[in-house]
Write a protein that holds these residues in place. Structure first.
Motif, PDB file in Angstrom:
ATOM      1  N   GLY A  27       0.799  -1.227   0.000  1.00 19.34           N
ATOM      2  CA  GLY A  27       0.000   0.000   0.000  1.00 19.34           C
ATOM      3  C   GLY A  27       0.830   1.274   0.000  1.00 19.34           C
ATOM      4  N   PRO A  28       1.735   1.465   0.984  1.00 21.10           N
ATOM      5  CA  PRO A  28       2.561   2.682   0.995  1.00 21.10           C
ATOM      6  C   PRO A  28       3.461   2.809  -0.225  1.00 21.10           C
ATOM      7  CG  PRO A  28       2.570   1.617   3.146  1.00 21.10           C
ATOM      8  CD  PRO A  28       1.903   0.668   2.201  1.00 21.10           C
ATOM      9  N   THR A  29       4.009   1.672  -0.710  1.00 23.09           N
ATOM     10  CA  THR A  29       4.880   1.706  -1.892  1.00 23.09           C
ATOM     11  C   THR A  29       4.107   2.153  -3.122  1.00 23.09           C
ATOM     12  OG1 THR A  29       6.212  -0.101  -0.986  1.00 23.09           O
ATOM     13  CG2 THR A  29       6.440   0.339  -3.344  1.00 23.09           C
ATOM     14  N   VAL A  30       2.894   1.633  -3.283  1.00 22.06           N
ATOM     15  CA  VAL A  30       2.054   2.039  -4.411  1.00 22.06           C
ATOM     16  C   VAL A  30       1.744   3.531  -4.331  1.00 22.06           C
ATOM     17  CG1 VAL A  30      -0.241   1.776  -5.457  1.00 22.06           C
ATOM     18  CG2 VAL A  30       1.048  -0.243  -4.780  1.00 22.06           C
ATOM     19  N   GLY A  31       1.499   4.034  -3.108  1.00 20.52           N
ATOM     20  CA  GLY A  31       1.238   5.461  -2.934  1.00 20.52           C
ATOM     21  C   GLY A  31       2.400   6.318  -3.389  1.00 20.52           C
ATOM     22  N   LYS A  32       3.622   5.921  -3.020  1.00 24.27           N
ATOM     23  CA  LYS A  32       4.810   6.667  -3.447  1.00 24.27           C
ATOM     24  C   LYS A  32       4.992   6.590  -4.963  1.00 24.27           C
ATOM     25  CE  LYS A  32       7.188   5.923   0.962  1.00 24.27           C
ATOM     26  NZ  LYS A  32       8.259   5.205   1.665  1.00 24.27           N
ATOM     27  N   LEU A  33       4.739   5.411  -5.538  1.00 26.86           N
ATOM     28  CA  LEU A  33       4.842   5.266  -6.997  1.00 26.86           C
ATOM     29  C   LEU A  33       3.824   6.148  -7.705  1.00 26.86           C
ATOM     30  CD1 LEU A  33       5.397   1.412  -7.461  1.00 26.86           C
ATOM     31  CD2 LEU A  33       6.993   3.243  -8.067  1.00 26.86           C
ATOM     32  N   TYR A  34       2.622   6.249  -7.131  1.00 29.07           N
ATOM     33  CA  TYR A  34       1.600   7.104  -7.729  1.00 29.07           C
ATOM     34  C   TYR A  34       2.073   8.557  -7.771  1.00 29.07           C
ATOM     35  CZ  TYR A  34      -2.570   9.967  -8.127  1.00 29.07           C
ATOM     36  OH  TYR A  34      -3.470  10.932  -8.515  1.00 29.07           O
ATOM     37  N   ASP A  35       2.662   9.034  -6.671  1.00 30.88           N
ATOM     38  CA  ASP A  35       3.167  10.408  -6.655  1.00 30.88           C
ATOM     39  C   ASP A  35       4.240  10.624  -7.720  1.00 30.88           C
ATOM     40  OD1 ASP A  35       1.534  11.245  -4.590  1.00 30.88           O
ATOM     41  OD2 ASP A  35       2.961  10.711  -3.019  1.00 30.88           O
ATOM     42  N   ARG A  36       4.964   9.543  -8.049  1.00 32.45           N
ATOM     43  CA  ARG A  36       6.086   9.673  -8.977  1.00 32.45           C
ATOM     44  C   ARG A  36       5.671   9.463 -10.440  1.00 32.45           C
ATOM     45  NH1 ARG A  36      10.642   5.695  -7.434  1.00 32.45           N
ATOM     46  NH2 ARG A  36      10.375   6.876  -5.487  1.00 32.45           N
ATOM     47  N   ILE A  37       4.863   8.432 -10.714  1.00 32.72           N
ATOM     48  CA  ILE A  37       4.587   8.090 -12.119  1.00 32.72           C
ATOM     49  C   ILE A  37       3.121   8.251 -12.517  1.00 32.72           C
ATOM     50  CG2 ILE A  37       6.516   6.459 -12.154  1.00 32.72           C
ATOM     51  CD1 ILE A  37       4.512   4.168 -11.927  1.00 32.72           C
ATOM     52  N   GLY A  38       2.240   8.537 -11.579  1.00 32.43           N
ATOM     53  CA  GLY A  38       0.829   8.708 -11.915  1.00 32.43           C
ATOM     54  C   GLY A  38       0.030   7.425 -11.772  1.00 32.43           C
ATOM     55  N   GLY A  39      -1.261   7.499 -12.129  1.00 34.38           N
ATOM     56  CA  GLY A  39      -2.175   6.393 -11.867  1.00 34.38           C
ATOM     57  C   GLY A  39      -2.247   5.300 -12.905  1.00 34.38           C
ATOM     58  N   ARG A  40      -2.290   5.658 -14.176  1.00 35.51           N
ATOM     59  CA  ARG A  40      -2.534   4.659 -15.225  1.00 35.51           C
ATOM     60  C   ARG A  40      -1.485   3.543 -15.263  1.00 35.51           C
ATOM     61  NH1 ARG A  40      -3.221   7.056 -20.971  1.00 35.51           N
ATOM     62  NH2 ARG A  40      -5.037   8.008 -19.993  1.00 35.51           N
ATOM     63  N   PRO A  41      -0.164   3.830 -15.111  1.00 40.57           N
ATOM     64  CA  PRO A  41       0.823   2.739 -15.132  1.00 40.57           C
ATOM     65  C   PRO A  41       0.643   1.725 -14.005  1.00 40.57           C
ATOM     66  CG  PRO A  41       1.900   4.865 -15.462  1.00 40.57           C
ATOM     67  CD  PRO A  41       0.486   5.156 -15.041  1.00 40.57           C
ATOM     68  N   LEU A  42      -0.123   2.081 -12.985  1.00 41.06           N
ATOM     69  CA  LEU A  42      -0.403   1.157 -11.887  1.00 41.06           C
ATOM     70  C   LEU A  42      -1.748   0.463 -12.066  1.00 41.06           C
ATOM     71  CD1 LEU A  42       0.724   3.485  -8.957  1.00 41.06           C
ATOM     72  CD2 LEU A  42       1.899   1.396  -9.666  1.00 41.06           C
ATOM     73  N   VAL A  43      -2.755   1.244 -12.471  1.00 37.90           N
ATOM     74  CA  VAL A  43      -4.127   0.734 -12.525  1.00 37.90           C
ATOM     75  C   VAL A  43      -4.322  -0.272 -13.660  1.00 37.90           C
ATOM     76  CG1 VAL A  43      -6.542   1.382 -12.847  1.00 37.90           C
ATOM     77  CG2 VAL A  43      -5.068   2.798 -11.435  1.00 37.90           C
ATOM     78  N   LEU A  44      -3.731  -0.008 -14.813  1.00 41.07           N
ATOM     79  CA  LEU A  44      -3.938  -0.904 -15.959  1.00 41.07           C
ATOM     80  C   LEU A  44      -3.350  -2.297 -15.720  1.00 41.07           C
ATOM     81  CD1 LEU A  44      -5.308  -0.906 -18.675  1.00 41.07           C
ATOM     82  CD2 LEU A  44      -3.196  -0.047 -19.723  1.00 41.07           C
ATOM     83  N   PRO A  45      -2.087  -2.421 -15.294  1.00 41.22           N
ATOM     84  CA  PRO A  45      -1.577  -3.770 -14.967  1.00 41.22           C
ATOM     85  C   PRO A  45      -2.347  -4.418 -13.817  1.00 41.22           C
ATOM     86  CG  PRO A  45       0.238  -2.199 -15.177  1.00 41.22           C
ATOM     87  CD  PRO A  45      -1.028  -1.404 -15.170  1.00 41.22           C
ATOM     88  N   GLY A  46      -2.772  -3.597 -12.831  1.00 42.26           N
ATOM     89  CA  GLY A  46      -3.534  -4.141 -11.717  1.00 42.26           C
ATOM     90  C   GLY A  46      -4.857  -4.750 -12.166  1.00 42.26           C
TER      91      GLY A  46
END
Length: 479
Positions: A326-345
């Motif tokens: 959870g915290p790691t995903v939050g930091k990644l979101y601040d850095r790269i945005g939402g779509r690169p996380l949400v689509l693979p998820g």
């Protein structure tokens, strides 16, 4: 003085505000109870002599109560201070927990769960609205990653925690164990809690509150009855239609109040594209998560003969992975945005559920563990971005309404997921048994069909994920 101010700002950026951390801890404890009873369903069926459909209402009633109460919390939280809201929410939750622990019958247990849910319902919007108020936009991904622990990881860990506790004795221990923990959290929370904002006098449209309760409650209740046989088909369809019609009247009522007064739910939030897409994705994801979390314990205990402890240990790695990420995903979101996380998820969710459609009486346990871990990790990858994107896309004056709608539909989606998979599984099992099939084979076929339905619904998340932006556009001042 400038140096001191700079040091203070640096320190504030490096940690989550205390009021948010306290609310996250309390919310984790209360939401954990949403799924704490899932592993206990077989035990309840035996101890209290109730059917599978009746037993699953200890979870469904909890979610439906939250769906009914959350719309009112926006009005309630405007009238009380943060400390008062926290004290009332935790006080009600503690009362419901004590009542459930001492319940002499299933009806009293159900009442205790409803009281528990009423307290839990206040915590979620209190946490979300406070976070959006005190955390600057550039830090919201990191802080929302920690909030994910309470909003999504707590229900994911529920079956694992309950499996460990049930190994020690009665299902009542589930509530006995939570009671002192919740009491300590309440005590220390009240000692440290600070008020955010000032109470405001506001009105509530009680007709809207009644329509929301009857509409969503009737719809899910009707869906849960579908597995009880053809004799109930007529009344069941009537309940579903009545529930849907009541929801339609509720929507028309809100549209009218938007022009003439204060709506219970301001549906203009749905006109914000990013918020609407995030809401859709969240609903389908919660439906898939809750559906799988109902089916897996039934499969592992009824068809594979595992104990509650063994079941809990098998699903624990996935829940822990979700929490740690959870915290790691939050930091990644601040850095790269939402779509690169949400689509693979989203793709991972579909693959995991598709894997569960192949369950059998001989599927290796490592494969079940792997599929469950993939599901939980994939859910972790999407929850933080969609919460942050959705709420961040709204103008500040819409935060209470956005939080209320999100919390309400989250619970309705979870309740629908629970009712849907149990209904599909029970209907398929009953049909095959009537045709002469063995009970175990019929149950397995019903579970596989339920996973097929969940997979088909989850496939829609890939399309929605592709439409989401990576960053939140600047919200307008009015909408």
């Amino acid at each position: 003085m400038p140096a001191a101010i700079q040091d203070r700002q640096t320190a504030e950026k490096s940690r989550t505000p205390l009021v948010v951390r306290l609310l996250v801890l309390a919310t984790f404890v209360v939401i954990l109870n949403e799924t704490l009873m899932i592993n206990a369903i077989p035990r309840l069926m035996e101890s209290l002599h109730v059917t599978e459909q009746a037993a699953q209402w200890v979870s469904t009633a909890f979610m439906l109560t939250m769906a009914a109460v959350i719309p009112i919390t926006g009005w309630f939280l405007q009238r009380v201070t943060t400390r008062q809201g926290y004290a009332i929410a935790m006080g009600v939750f503690l009362t419901g927990t004590a009542l459930s622990a001492a319940a002499p019958s299933f009806a009293v247990l159900l009442l205790g769960r409803i009281v528990q849910a009423a307290g839990t319902a206040v915590m979620m919007p209190l946490l979300m609205t406070t976070l959006m108020t005190v955390v600057p936009e550039q830090d919201r991904g990191r802080v929302m990653g920690n909030v994910t622990l309470s909003i999504s990881v707590a229900p994911a860990l529920g079956p694992a925690v309950s499996g460990l506790i049930l190994q020690l004795g009665s299902w009542r221990l589930l509530f006995v164990a939570v009671l002192p923990i919740a009491g300590v959290v309440t005590y220390f929370g009240l000692r440290q809690m600070t008020n955010i904002g000032e109470p405001q006098v506001s009105s509530i449209d009680w007709l809207s509150a009644a329509l929301a309760t009857l509409g969503f409650g009737g719809l899910v209740y009707g869906l849960s009855l579908f597995g009880e046989g053809n004799a109930q088909l007529g009344p069941t369809i009537g309940i579903v239609v009545a529930g849907a019609a009541t929801i339609a009247i509720f929507v028309l009522r809100q549209l009218k109040l938007q022009r003439t007064g204060a709506p219970l739910m301001d549906l203009r939030t749905l006109g914000v594209r990013t918020y609407a897409l995030s809401l859709t994705l969240m609903c389908v994801a919660f439906l898939a998560m809750m559906g799988s979390m109902i089916l897996l314990p039934l499969y592992l205990q009824n068809l594979r003969g595992l104990t509650p402890l063994q079941t809990g240990l098998l699903v624990m790695p996935g829940g822990l992975a979700m929490g740690l990420l959870g915290p790691t995903v939050g930091k990644l979101y601040d850095r790269i945005g939402g779509r690169p996380l949400v689509l693979p998820g989203s793709i991972g969710i579909v693959l995991a559920l598709a894997g569960f459609t192949q369950v059998s009486t001989t599927m290796p346990y490592w494969q079940i563990l792997g599929l469950h871990a993939l599901l939980m990790v994939s859910l972790a990858a999407i929850f933080t971005p969609i919460f942050t994107l959705g709420m961040g896309s709204l103008p500040p004056h819409m935060y209470p309404h956005g939080s209320s709608i999100l919390g309400t539909l989250q619970q309705v989606a979870a309740a629908l997921g629970t009712a849907l998979v149990v209904t599909v599984m029970s209907a398929r099992t009953g049909q095959l048994v009537a045709d002469g099939a063995a009970t175990a084979a019929a149950q397995l076929s019903g579970m596989k069909l339920a996973f097929v339905v969940a997979t088909a619904l989850a496939a829609a998340t890939i399309v929605v994920a592709a439409l989401l932006p990576s960053r939140t556009a600047e919200a307008p001042a009015e909408h």
